[in-house]
Design an enzyme around this catalytic site. Structure first.
Site, mmCIF file in Angstrom:
data_model
loop_
_atom_site.group_PDB
_atom_site.id
_atom_site.type_symbol
_atom_site.label_atom_id
_atom_site.label_comp_id
_atom_site.label_asym_id
_atom_site.label_seq_id
_atom_site.Cartn_x
_atom_site.Cartn_y
_atom_site.Cartn_z
ATOM 1 N N ASP A 18 -23.914 -5.563 -29.389
ATOM 2 C CA ASP A 18 -24.258 -6.276 -28.148
ATOM 3 C C ASP A 18 -25.583 -6.422 -27.676
ATOM 4 O O ASP A 18 -25.765 -7.264 -26.713
ATOM 5 C CB ASP A 18 -23.688 -5.514 -26.782
ATOM 6 C CG ASP A 18 -21.986 -5.620 -26.857
ATOM 7 O OD1 ASP A 18 -21.493 -6.542 -27.540
ATOM 8 O OD2 ASP A 18 -21.395 -4.659 -26.520
ATOM 9 N N GLU A 34 -6.767 -7.921 -19.711
ATOM 10 C CA GLU A 34 -6.037 -6.628 -20.077
ATOM 11 C C GLU A 34 -6.035 -5.500 -18.728
ATOM 12 O O GLU A 34 -5.205 -4.792 -18.269
ATOM 13 C CB GLU A 34 -6.773 -5.805 -21.021
ATOM 14 C CG GLU A 34 -6.507 -6.371 -22.352
ATOM 15 C CD GLU A 34 -7.239 -5.873 -23.539
ATOM 16 O OE1 GLU A 34 -6.622 -5.901 -24.778
ATOM 17 O OE2 GLU A 34 -8.364 -5.372 -23.507
ATOM 18 N N VAL A 80 -33.263 6.232 -24.361
ATOM 19 C CA VAL A 80 -34.411 5.462 -24.962
ATOM 20 C C VAL A 80 -35.167 4.668 -23.735
ATOM 21 O O VAL A 80 -34.408 3.601 -23.182
ATOM 22 C CB VAL A 80 -33.889 4.557 -26.073
ATOM 23 C CG1 VAL A 80 -34.986 3.579 -26.444
ATOM 24 C CG2 VAL A 80 -33.485 5.437 -27.166
ATOM 25 N N GLY A 89 -28.675 4.157 -30.219
ATOM 26 C CA GLY A 89 -27.411 3.336 -29.724
ATOM 27 C C GLY A 89 -26.424 4.154 -30.548
ATOM 28 O O GLY A 89 -26.490 3.725 -31.910
ATOM 29 N N GLY A 149 -22.925 3.151 -30.443
ATOM 30 C CA GLY A 149 -21.859 2.599 -30.375
ATOM 31 C C GLY A 149 -21.104 2.278 -31.591
ATOM 32 O O GLY A 149 -21.487 3.211 -32.592
ATOM 33 N N PHE A 150 -20.325 1.253 -31.835
ATOM 34 C CA PHE A 150 -19.678 0.922 -33.051
ATOM 35 C C PHE A 150 -20.778 0.715 -34.094
ATOM 36 O O PHE A 150 -20.570 1.236 -35.300
ATOM 37 C CB PHE A 150 -18.828 -0.196 -32.737
ATOM 38 C CG PHE A 150 -17.375 -0.253 -32.214
ATOM 39 C CD1 PHE A 150 -16.565 0.794 -32.474
ATOM 40 C CD2 PHE A 150 -17.206 -0.750 -30.943
ATOM 41 C CE1 PHE A 150 -15.350 1.038 -32.017
ATOM 42 C CE2 PHE A 150 -16.040 -0.669 -30.319
ATOM 43 C CZ PHE A 150 -14.811 0.221 -30.553
#
Length: 420
Positions: free
Chosen positions: A296, A166, A79, A11, A13-14
């Site tokens: 997450d 938003e 994955v 992964g 991501g951040f």
């Protein structure tokens, strides 16, 4: 294929990128696997969907991110499974990779809460693909309505958290400031944006003052609020609410929550809320030493045992902290429990309008000051100089001149285009 690395990170991501960067700077042999060959800045996906910025402002190629870290290898693959005991991952190509430590930072998938029709008919907003599909759908809908003076444009956004607020605010401001400029003059009067959530107020995690400000601004720009009532089904022509009422809509945006994906669900690790792993204070999975779960895919607590929100800042800090603990594992040191630095919350409500609650003391800002703070923070967090420049130009162009990034639609108009 069977390769062994010191650390496998699933992964990008951040959390995954932050961990890989810190480990790579220390010369650790890292394999970073993601189904995409780019890192996406997820907090700005709604701006891609609403044509406020382009994809190139929020997506940066992973090999560009790690071009100077020679011990980090990037592999683009899906994955399919993880073996916690062996600290290995298997991809859809049939390749298996093993490491001394395993980091699962696979993100999440939309949680439709078993709402009938939601998965089939609603647009999620969690990836670049989601954002571009939604942007294309909106543009096609406006193009069709522009040709038919009898056609209405109705959009329902489900979820009153930051993403939903938003998105709804950006869409309503596009109607107010942009639609009349680029389409027929009466089209704006035929456009409606609805925001729905089962909780009684928007931005439930924020203070009452921030909630009131956001509610007032959303109402001012024309968002129709349906709070305190949930969605019971989603249809091609709209949604049904728990009170029996119906809202017609050609587009439904699902910002109603996330859950961990199938790989985590099938990992054999104990799962908690949202199908995520309740990690230990050092960010490892229970009964799985050397296996870290981040972002997450994890339920993470602070030093006081309070569960932290699914925010990019939490994921990024957790990635760096997990890297520190992995370095301790590799050198015979001692892991440390995660100490989160609470930077607060922010949400953009519209042009010149935002709410911010900064730091542990929750210093509150509303309006233009919060708006500028939001812009500066997100500009600083974007990955790469080119991405920062593109975002800044788009914001100046959009917020000052009301000239948004344009969505180009190729191919025939097909309102039944499959959604992810």
């Amino acid at each position: 294929m069977d390769d062994t690395y010191q650390v496998i990170i699933a992964g990008a991501g951040f959390a995954g990128v932050a961990a890989a960067k810190k480990l790579g700077r220390q010369g650790v042999r890292v394999l970073l696997i993601d189904s995409n060959n780019y890192h996406q800045f997820q907090p700005l996906l709604y701006q891609v969907a609403t044509s406020q910025i382009g994809v190139s402002a929020i997506a940066r190629p992973l090999r560009s991110v790690f071009r100077r870290l020679k011990t980090v290898r990037v592999v683009t693959a899906q994955v399919e499974a993880v073996d916690v005991a062996a600290k290995s991952v298997t991809t859809s190509d049939g390749d298996t990779f093993r490491g001394e430590s395993l980091v699962l930072a696979l993100g999440a998938v939309p949680n439709f809460f078993n709402t009938p029709g939601a998965e089939e008919h609603a647009y999620p907003l969690y990836s670049v693909t989601d954002a571009t599909k939604l942007g294309t759908g909106l543009t096609r809908l406006l193009d069709e309505a522009d040709k038919n003076p009898e056609a209405d444009v109705d959009v329902v956004v489900v979820g009153g958290g930051p993403t939903g607020v938003e998105t709804a605010g950006a869409m309503a401001e596009n109607v107010k400031y942009v639609v009349g400029k680029y389409f027929s003059k009466d089209l704006a009067s035929r456009c409606r944006v609805h925001l729905v959530d089962m909780v009684p107020t928007v931005l439930a995690a924020f203070s009452e003052k921030s909630q009131k400000y956001a509610t007032a601004h959303l109402t001012k720009v024309g968002v129709q609020l349906h709070m305190g009532v949930g969605v019971t089904d989603v249809r091609p022509d709209g949604v049904t609410l728990a009170d029996g009422s119906r809202i017609p809509a050609q587009i439904v945006v699902w910002a109603g929550g996330l859950k961990a994906g199938a790989v985590v669900a099938n990992s054999g690790l104990p799962l908690g809320r949202g199908g995520r792993v309740d990690v230990l204070p050092d960010l490892t999975a229970p009964n799985a030493s050397g296996v870290y779960v981040l972002g997450d895919a994890a339920n993470i607590t602070d030093s006081k045992g309070t569960k932290l929100p699914q925010l990019g800042s939490v994921a990024q800090q957790a990635g760096k902290w997990a890297a520190g603990n992995i370095l301790a594992d590799l050198t015979g040191g001692t892991r440390r429990p995660f100490d989160y630095v609470d930077k607060g919350y922010m949400a953009m409500v519209g042009r010149g309008a935002a709410v911010a609650e900064i730091g542990r003391q929750r210093i509150q800002l509303q309006g233009p000051f919060a708006f500028v703070s939001w812009l500066l923070v997100h500009l600083a967090l974007l990955s790469g100089t080119q991405q920062k420049v593109r975002a800044l130009f788009s914001w100046l162009n959009g917020y000052l001149l009301h000239s948004p990034a344009q969505v180009v639609v190729s191919g025939p108009v097909d309102r039944k285009e499959p959604k992810p």
